[in-house]
Design an enzyme around this catalytic site. Structure first.
Site, PDB file in Angstrom:
ATOM      1  N   LYS A   9       0.829  -1.211   0.000  1.00  0.00           N
ATOM      2  CA  LYS A   9       0.000   0.000   0.000  1.00  0.00           C
ATOM      3  C   LYS A   9       0.868   1.269   0.000  1.00  0.00           C
ATOM      4  CE  LYS A   9      -3.771  -2.312   2.557  1.00  0.00           C
ATOM      5  NZ  LYS A   9      -4.735  -2.147   3.665  1.00  0.00           N
ATOM      6  N   TYR A  49     -12.390  -2.444  -3.048  1.00  0.00           N
ATOM      7  CA  TYR A  49     -12.962  -2.448  -1.697  1.00  0.00           C
ATOM      8  C   TYR A  49     -14.491  -2.391  -1.736  1.00  0.00           C
ATOM      9  CZ  TYR A  49      -8.360  -1.861   0.535  1.00  0.00           C
ATOM     10  OH  TYR A  49      -7.068  -2.040   1.006  1.00  0.00           O
ATOM     11  N   ARG A  85      -2.131 -14.511   4.313  1.00  0.00           N
ATOM     12  CA  ARG A  85      -2.938 -13.800   5.318  1.00  0.00           C
ATOM     13  C   ARG A  85      -2.299 -13.944   6.710  1.00  0.00           C
ATOM     14  NH1 ARG A  85      -7.225 -10.077   4.477  1.00  0.00           N
ATOM     15  NH2 ARG A  85      -8.275 -10.859   6.336  1.00  0.00           N
ATOM     16  N   THR A  91      -5.823  -7.012  10.993  1.00  0.00           N
ATOM     17  CA  THR A  91      -5.992  -5.722  10.304  1.00  0.00           C
ATOM     18  C   THR A  91      -5.304  -4.568  11.036  1.00  0.00           C
ATOM     19  OG1 THR A  91      -8.122  -6.506   9.444  1.00  0.00           O
ATOM     20  CG2 THR A  91      -7.720  -4.116   9.391  1.00  0.00           C
ATOM     21  N   ASN A 112      -1.681  -0.185   7.325  1.00  0.00           N
ATOM     22  CA  ASN A 112      -1.185  -1.507   7.704  1.00  0.00           C
ATOM     23  C   ASN A 112      -0.378  -2.175   6.598  1.00  0.00           C
ATOM     24  OD1 ASN A 112      -3.276  -2.066   6.019  1.00  0.00           O
ATOM     25  ND2 ASN A 112      -4.620  -2.916   7.584  1.00  0.00           N
ATOM     26  N   HIS A 115      -2.006  -5.366   1.642  1.00  0.00           N
ATOM     27  CA  HIS A 115      -3.300  -6.037   1.455  1.00  0.00           C
ATOM     28  C   HIS A 115      -3.050  -7.454   0.971  1.00  0.00           C
ATOM     29  CE1 HIS A 115      -7.355  -6.971   0.005  1.00  0.00           C
ATOM     30  NE2 HIS A 115      -6.736  -7.519  -1.030  1.00  0.00           N
ATOM     31  N   GLU A 126      -9.898 -10.157  -7.262  1.00  0.00           N
ATOM     32  CA  GLU A 126      -8.912  -9.078  -7.129  1.00  0.00           C
ATOM     33  C   GLU A 126      -7.787  -9.205  -8.163  1.00  0.00           C
ATOM     34  OE1 GLU A 126      -7.789  -9.328  -2.998  1.00  0.00           O
ATOM     35  OE2 GLU A 126      -9.769  -8.680  -2.314  1.00  0.00           O
TER      36      GLU A 126
HETATM   37  O1  CDP Z   1      -7.087  -5.667   5.046  1.00  0.00           O
HETATM   38  P1  CDP Z   1      -7.962  -6.535   5.912  1.00  0.00           P
HETATM   39  O2  CDP Z   1      -8.707  -7.593   5.124  1.00  0.00           O
HETATM   40  O3  CDP Z   1      -7.208  -7.093   7.080  1.00  0.00           O
HETATM   41  O4  CDP Z   1      -9.056  -5.557   6.572  1.00  0.00           O
HETATM   42  P2  CDP Z   1     -10.524  -5.111   6.124  1.00  0.00           P
HETATM   43  O5  CDP Z   1     -11.390  -5.155   7.326  1.00  0.00           O
HETATM   44  O6  CDP Z   1     -10.969  -5.853   4.904  1.00  0.00           O
HETATM   45  O7  CDP Z   1     -10.330  -3.577   5.734  1.00  0.00           O
HETATM   46  C1  CDP Z   1      -9.686  -3.191   4.542  1.00  0.00           C
HETATM   47  C2  CDP Z   1      -8.717  -2.078   4.837  1.00  0.00           C
HETATM   48  O8  CDP Z   1      -9.431  -0.911   5.200  1.00  0.00           O
HETATM   49  C3  CDP Z   1      -7.773  -2.339   6.009  1.00  0.00           C
HETATM   50  O9  CDP Z   1      -6.661  -3.107   5.652  1.00  0.00           O
HETATM   51  C4  CDP Z   1      -7.394  -0.925   6.416  1.00  0.00           C
HETATM   52  O10 CDP Z   1      -6.348  -0.407   5.622  1.00  0.00           O
HETATM   53  C5  CDP Z   1      -8.675  -0.131   6.119  1.00  0.00           C
HETATM   54  N1  CDP Z   1      -9.514   0.133   7.310  1.00  0.00           N
HETATM   55  C6  CDP Z   1      -9.689   1.443   7.708  1.00  0.00           C
HETATM   56  O11 CDP Z   1      -9.135   2.364   7.113  1.00  0.00           O
HETATM   57  N2  CDP Z   1     -10.486   1.721   8.817  1.00  0.00           N
HETATM   58  C7  CDP Z   1     -11.107   0.739   9.482  1.00  0.00           C
HETATM   59  N3  CDP Z   1     -11.884   1.038  10.527  1.00  0.00           N
HETATM   60  C8  CDP Z   1     -10.942  -0.601   9.072  1.00  0.00           C
HETATM   61  C9  CDP Z   1     -10.146  -0.883   7.983  1.00  0.00           C
HETATM   62 MG    MG Z   2     -10.367  -7.529   3.865  1.00  0.00          MG
END
Ligand code: CDP
Ligand code: MG
Length: 153
Positions: A9, A49, A85, A91, A112, A115, A126
């Site tokens: 990212k 997303y 993963r 996350t 983080n 992705h 994706e």
């Molecule tokens: O990336 P991951 O699948 O672990 O998390 P997700 O719940 O699918 O969320 C996608 C991405 O959105 C996260 O990796 C964060 O970068 C972002 N995010 C955010 O900005 N604020 C949140 N409250 C939760 C997630």
């Molecule tokens: Mg996700």
């Protein structure tokens, strides 16, 4: 053999961590079969997303993911979706286990670094969003006989 999509990212590029974090996947013995640097547009962000577009935090996520260049990659390996993963971690970097990428390098819920697709359906969807078929360079690593036993494939 499975494939997964990894995105380094904008925070990862800005913090000069792409090489170090890519090396973790290479060290694991996974096969990088496509990679490119690019800018995510708001339209692409909404597609990638899609499950989050209606969340109240989506506008900040879109600003973040479109805020600088990313590096997109396809990685191949046995059970690679789950393996990657696990390597990436939870996350929120504050909750991610030490030893995971997010646990070792992130102190943020949003920033983080990496992705990774969360299942076979997401991986297929994706990969299709980020890469054309001609951009995928599949190959047989010559070191394969020293990565796992013949009956593990
Ligand atoms: O990336 P991951 O699948 O672990 O998390 P997700 O719940 O699918 O969320 C996608 C991405 O959105 C996260 O990796 C964060 O970068 C972002 N995010 C955010 O900005 N604020 C949140 N409250 C939760 C997630
Ligand atoms: Mg996700």
């Amino acid at each position: 053999m499975e494939r997964t999509l990894i995105l380094f990212k904008p925070d990862c590029v800005q913090r000069r961590l792409v090489g170090r974090l890519l090396a973790r996947f290479e060290d694991k013995g996974l096969n990088v079969i496509a990679m490119k640097m690019m800018r995510v547009t708001p339209k692409l962000a909404k597609r990638h997303y899609a499950e989050h577009v209606e969340k109240d935090w989506y506008p900040q996520l879109e600003a973040f993911i479109t805020g600088g260049p990313i590096v997109a990659a396809i990685v191949e390996g046995l059970e690679v979706i789950r393996v990657v993963r696990n390597m990436v971690g939870a996350t929120n970097g504050l909750n991610a286990d030490a030893g995971t990428i997010r646990g070792d390098y992130s102190s943020s819920r949003q920033m983080n670094l990496v992705h990774a697709s969360d299942g076979p359906e997401a991986a297929a969807r994706e990969i299709d969003i980020f890469f054309k078929e001609q951009e995928i360079c599949e190959y047989e690593p010559t070191i394969r006989p020293w990565l796992r036993a013949v009956d593990e494939n």
